[in-house]
Design a protein around this motif. Structure first.
Motif, short mmCIF file in Angstrom:
data_model
loop_
_atom_site.label_atom_id
_atom_site.label_comp_id
_atom_site.label_asym_id
_atom_site.label_seq_id
_atom_site.Cartn_x
_atom_site.Cartn_y
_atom_site.Cartn_z
N ASP A 16 0.81 -1.22 0.00
CA ASP A 16 0.00 0.00 0.00
C ASP A 16 0.85 1.27 0.00
OD1 ASP A 16 -2.24 -1.63 0.18
OD2 ASP A 16 -2.17 -1.64 2.37
N SER A 17 2.16 1.12 -0.03
CA SER A 17 3.05 2.27 0.14
C SER A 17 3.64 2.73 -1.18
CB SER A 17 4.20 1.89 1.08
OG SER A 17 3.71 1.44 2.31
N LEU A 18 4.20 3.92 -1.13
CA LEU A 18 5.07 4.35 -2.23
C LEU A 18 6.42 4.69 -1.63
CD1 LEU A 18 5.73 7.68 -2.54
CD2 LEU A 18 3.32 7.73 -3.07
N MET A 19 7.46 4.55 -2.44
CA MET A 19 8.80 4.85 -1.98
C MET A 19 9.45 5.83 -2.94
SD MET A 19 11.89 2.32 -0.79
CE MET A 19 12.01 1.34 -2.27
N LEU A 20 10.13 6.80 -2.38
CA LEU A 20 10.91 7.75 -3.17
C LEU A 20 12.37 7.52 -2.84
CD1 LEU A 20 8.63 10.76 -2.31
CD2 LEU A 20 8.84 9.78 -4.59
N ILE A 21 13.18 7.37 -3.88
CA ILE A 21 14.62 7.18 -3.67
C ILE A 21 15.38 8.29 -4.40
CG2 ILE A 21 14.47 4.68 -3.30
CD1 ILE A 21 15.42 4.34 -6.24
N ARG A 22 16.62 8.48 -3.99
CA ARG A 22 17.47 9.50 -4.63
C ARG A 22 17.93 8.96 -5.98
NH1 ARG A 22 19.88 13.32 -0.97
NH2 ARG A 22 19.35 12.78 1.17
N ALA A 23 17.26 9.38 -7.04
CA ALA A 23 17.63 8.96 -8.39
C ALA A 23 16.91 9.86 -9.35
CB ALA A 23 17.22 7.50 -8.62
N GLU A 24 17.36 9.86 -10.60
CA GLU A 24 16.71 10.69 -11.59
C GLU A 24 15.25 10.29 -11.70
OE1 GLU A 24 17.54 11.63 -16.21
OE2 GLU A 24 19.30 11.29 -14.96
N GLY A 25 14.37 11.25 -11.60
CA GLY A 25 12.95 10.94 -11.64
C GLY A 25 12.11 12.18 -11.83
N LYS A 26 10.80 11.97 -11.80
CA LYS A 26 9.85 13.06 -12.08
C LYS A 26 9.72 14.02 -10.92
CE LYS A 26 6.63 10.16 -14.38
NZ LYS A 26 5.25 9.82 -14.61
N HIS A 27 10.05 13.59 -9.72
CA HIS A 27 9.83 14.44 -8.55
C HIS A 27 11.12 15.13 -8.13
CE1 HIS A 27 5.82 12.79 -8.07
NE2 HIS A 27 6.35 11.60 -8.29
N ILE A 31 5.98 6.37 2.06
CA ILE A 31 4.72 7.01 2.45
C ILE A 31 3.62 5.97 2.37
CG2 ILE A 31 3.05 8.79 1.81
CD1 ILE A 31 5.50 10.39 0.71
N THR A 32 2.84 5.85 3.46
CA THR A 32 1.76 4.88 3.53
C THR A 32 0.49 5.56 4.04
OG1 THR A 32 3.42 3.23 4.18
CG2 THR A 32 1.10 2.61 4.43
#
Length: 109
Positions: free
Chosen positions: A48-59, A98-99
């Motif tokens: 049910d979660s999302l994870m954000l990591i330090r990498a090239e991305g949209k955010h 984030i959950t």
């Protein structure tokens, strides 16, 4: 790696849910303005979660040097949050998980 865990209430923007994290919690973990983030929606062990990591991305972390801001909104955030108003954040220097959650866990402490 230290993990800072806390609960926040999601807001709304143009009829969609908004997930917003700002300030010292980000700074203390080294998340500064301009940091790019890659979003992973299907987190192993946390369906049910999302994870954000330090990498090239949209955010990207916005705000300014003294007050970094992670601001995510849109239809996808509304769908991700479902019926939950609050969200649980697990923050380290490498990732942000984030959950959605039903209650403000800090109120029960």
């Amino acid at each position: 790696t230290m993990t800072n865990t806390f609960t926040l209430k999601s807001g709304t923007s143009k009829g969609n849910r908004r997930v917003w994290i700002e300030g010292n919690r980000l700074l203390e973990a080294g998340w500064t303005k301009g940091t790019q983030l890659h979003r992973i929606m299907d987190v192993q062990g946390h369906p049910d979660s999302l994870m954000l990591i330090r990498a090239e991305g949209k955010h990207r972390i916005s705000g300014n040097e003294g007050r970094p801001i992670l601001d995510m909104t849109g239809k996808w955030v509304t769908e991700f949050m479902g019926c939950s108003e609050h969200f649980l954040v697990e923050l380290t220097d490498e990732r942000i998980i984030i959950t959605p959650c039903d209650t403000n866990l800090e109120d029960q402490a």
